[in-house]
Design a protein around this motif. Structure first.
Motif, PDB file in Angstrom:
ATOM      1  N   TYR A 228       6.190  -6.652   1.231  1.00  0.00           N
ATOM      2  CA  TYR A 228       6.832  -6.620   2.548  1.00  0.00           C
ATOM      3  C   TYR A 228       6.521  -7.827   3.427  1.00  0.00           C
ATOM      4  O   TYR A 228       7.018  -7.905   4.545  1.00  0.00           O
ATOM      5  CB  TYR A 228       6.394  -5.363   3.319  1.00  0.00           C
TER       6      TYR A 228
ATOM      7  N   VAL B 113      -1.482  -5.161   4.833  1.00  0.00           N
ATOM      8  CA  VAL B 113      -2.154  -4.472   5.957  1.00  0.00           C
ATOM      9  C   VAL B 113      -3.524  -3.959   5.492  1.00  0.00           C
ATOM     10  O   VAL B 113      -3.815  -3.935   4.294  1.00  0.00           O
ATOM     11  CB  VAL B 113      -1.293  -3.327   6.547  1.00  0.00           C
TER      12      VAL B 113
ATOM     13  N   CYS C 222      -1.779  -0.154   9.501  1.00  0.00           N
ATOM     14  CA  CYS C 222      -0.647   0.718   9.193  1.00  0.00           C
ATOM     15  C   CYS C 222      -0.716   1.973  10.079  1.00  0.00           C
ATOM     16  O   CYS C 222      -1.603   2.805   9.887  1.00  0.00           O
ATOM     17  CB  CYS C 222      -0.675   1.116   7.717  1.00  0.00           C
ATOM     18  N   PRO C 223       0.203   2.114  11.028  1.00  0.00           N
ATOM     19  CA  PRO C 223       0.175   3.282  11.917  1.00  0.00           C
ATOM     20  C   PRO C 223       0.239   4.603  11.146  1.00  0.00           C
ATOM     21  O   PRO C 223      -0.369   5.589  11.570  1.00  0.00           O
ATOM     22  CB  PRO C 223       1.414   3.108  12.800  1.00  0.00           C
ATOM     23  N   MET C 224       0.953   4.626  10.029  1.00  0.00           N
ATOM     24  CA  MET C 224       1.009   5.877   9.265  1.00  0.00           C
ATOM     25  C   MET C 224      -0.373   6.218   8.702  1.00  0.00           C
ATOM     26  O   MET C 224      -0.825   7.366   8.808  1.00  0.00           O
ATOM     27  CB  MET C 224       2.006   5.797   8.114  1.00  0.00           C
TER      28      MET C 224
ATOM     29  N   ASN D  52      -1.512   4.917   1.292  1.00  0.00           N
ATOM     30  CA  ASN D  52      -1.485   4.452   2.687  1.00  0.00           C
ATOM     31  C   ASN D  52      -2.377   5.349   3.532  1.00  0.00           C
ATOM     32  O   ASN D  52      -1.918   6.178   4.310  1.00  0.00           O
ATOM     33  CB  ASN D  52      -0.062   4.511   3.259  1.00  0.00           C
TER      34      ASN D  52
ATOM     35  N   CYS E 146       6.161   6.842   8.298  1.00  0.00           N
ATOM     36  CA  CYS E 146       6.216   5.393   8.510  1.00  0.00           C
ATOM     37  C   CYS E 146       7.351   5.125   9.492  1.00  0.00           C
ATOM     38  O   CYS E 146       8.511   5.418   9.173  1.00  0.00           O
ATOM     39  CB  CYS E 146       6.470   4.675   7.183  1.00  0.00           C
ATOM     40  N   TYR E 147       7.030   4.549  10.645  1.00  0.00           N
ATOM     41  CA  TYR E 147       8.073   4.350  11.675  1.00  0.00           C
ATOM     42  C   TYR E 147       9.175   3.410  11.173  1.00  0.00           C
ATOM     43  O   TYR E 147      10.319   3.510  11.598  1.00  0.00           O
ATOM     44  CB  TYR E 147       7.438   3.815  12.984  1.00  0.00           C
TER      45      TYR E 147
ATOM     46  N   GLU F 248       9.941   7.026   1.662  1.00  0.00           N
ATOM     47  CA  GLU F 248       9.412   7.165   3.025  1.00  0.00           C
ATOM     48  C   GLU F 248      10.533   7.361   4.048  1.00  0.00           C
ATOM     49  O   GLU F 248      10.268   7.634   5.225  1.00  0.00           O
ATOM     50  CB  GLU F 248       8.592   5.927   3.419  1.00  0.00           C
TER      51      GLU F 248
ATOM     52  N   CYS G 288       8.432  -4.168   9.418  1.00  0.00           N
ATOM     53  CA  CYS G 288       7.077  -3.724   9.756  1.00  0.00           C
ATOM     54  C   CYS G 288       6.392  -4.819  10.568  1.00  0.00           C
ATOM     55  O   CYS G 288       6.054  -5.879  10.028  1.00  0.00           O
ATOM     56  CB  CYS G 288       6.294  -3.415   8.485  1.00  0.00           C
TER      57      CYS G 288
HETATM   58  S1  SF4 Z   1       5.980  -0.437   6.312  1.00  0.00           S
HETATM   59 FE1  SF4 Z   1       5.298   1.526   7.146  1.00  0.00          FE
HETATM   60  S2  SF4 Z   1       3.865   2.327   5.642  1.00  0.00           S
HETATM   61 FE2  SF4 Z   1       4.115   0.142   5.214  1.00  0.00          FE
HETATM   62  S3  SF4 Z   1       2.459  -0.830   6.363  1.00  0.00           S
HETATM   63 FE3  SF4 Z   1       4.264  -0.850   7.704  1.00  0.00          FE
HETATM   64  S4  SF4 Z   1       4.019   1.023   8.926  1.00  0.00           S
HETATM   65 FE4  SF4 Z   1       2.649   1.241   7.181  1.00  0.00          FE
END
Ligand code: SF4
Length: 313
Positions: free
Chosen positions: A32, A67, A92-94, A120, A180-181, A208, A268
């Motif tokens: 990502y 992350v 990672c907020p999740m 995660n 995951c937002y 997700e 992200c």
């Molecule tokens: S894409 Fe979603 S799951 Fe992956 S690091 Fe970012 S917030 Fe976390």
């Protein structure tokens, strides 16, 4: 992109390549991150691929771009390696939505029920789990666990997807707030809209994504599985429902296939806290080292080792 910007980027990439060679530091990146970082990666992939390849890396030092929980997982599996990250604020907020206390509470309510966490998750949460899984192997891992009920977290969307496929009952931690937002916010209406604009395209989405998106998709798969789905299916045009960075990897793997992002806004912001400038700065300073305290590392490692065992079952 202007010529000057391109020139600056080329210069930075050259400096990074020279320095990582000089210092024998391996650059490992998640799918990502931005395309200009992917271009100079020694290894790239999804969480499972990265967890598996780390032990094969010969250099003592790794600069991990992704992350924090991913860098932590690398450290848990490779304690003798020194692992650095370009930006310690890339989190990672999740993963952060789940706490060890929430898992302990669920274990009290459902004693003897195995705990499976999505990779995660933080090291502290992994220390409470029996198994981890990735989006690519979640079904295999859960199918092989000898229990019909599973405590699962933190991603409710992945959990519901696997619950449907496996027929096992899931107890969710933290519940509704585990998502995951980036993926959860992709609206189902976008799938209808792209089907009007690209009637012959097939839609592939990440597990997700929310239920309304998954239900409308032609395929559901992890980032690691997406390239395989395209190769096997043999179609000419696909709409990809995941973080936009993945599109670059898929275009590289399938140059003759037309690919569009389901949502160009699925980005992200944490992954994008990594850039060529902070990669170069970290190579120079060797700062932002990931440290996992040894007793925590050993506890957190068990569920990862158990995941690999379940994949061999
Ligand atoms: S894409 Fe979603 S799951 Fe992956 S690091 Fe970012 S917030 Fe976390």
């Amino acid at each position: 992109m202007t010529d000057t910007l391109q020139e600056n980027m080329k210069l930075l990439k050259n400096q990074i390549n020279t320095l990582k060679k000089e210092k024998n530091i391996t650059l490992v990146c998640h799918n990502y991150v931005s395309s200009e970082i992917i271009d100079i990666a020694d290894f790239k992939g999804d969480s499972l691929t990265l967890a598996s390849i780390a032990s094969k890396i010969e250099s003592e030092k790794i600069l991990f771009v992704g992350v924090d929980f991913m860098a932590e997982t690398l450290k848990i599996l490779n304690p003798t390696k020194r692992i650095f990250v370009p930006n310690i604020l890339a989190t990672c907020p999740m993963a952060n939505s789940l706490s060890p206390e929430m898992i302990q509470e669920a274990k009290k309510q459902y004693p003897s029920t195995p705990v499976v966490l999505y990779v995660n998750s933080t090291a502290e949460c992994k220390a409470e789990a029996d198994y981890v899984c990735t989006s690519g192997n979640a079904l295999e891992v859960i199918n092989n666990i000898p229990s019909d009920t599973i405590i699962f977290g933190p991603d409710k969307n992945l959990g519901q997807h696997i619950e449907k496929l496996s027929g096992k009952k899931m107890i969710y931690v933290p519940g509704e707030s585990g998502f995951c937002y980036v993926h959860d916010k992709i609206p189902g209406s976008l799938v209808d809209e792209v089907r009007v604009v690209h009637p012959n395209a097939k839609v592939i989405v990440h597990p997700e994504c929310a239920l309304e998106v998954r239900e409308k998709a032609d395929f559901i798969g992890s980032t690691g599985q997406m390239a395989g789905i395209i190769a096997k299916d043999g179609g000419e045009c696909y709409i990809i429902g995941t973080e936009v960075g993945m599109l670059y990897n898929l275009k590289e793997a399938h140059p003759n296939v037309t690919l569009y992002a389901l949502s160009p806004h699925a980005m992200c912001s944490n992954m994008k806290k990594n850039n060529l400038l902070n990669i170069l700065a970290t190579l120079k300073s060797e700062s932002n080292e990931i440290i996992v305290e040894e007793s925590l590392r050993l506890k957190a490692k068990t569920c990862i080792v158990n995941m690999f065992e379940m994949m061999r079952s």
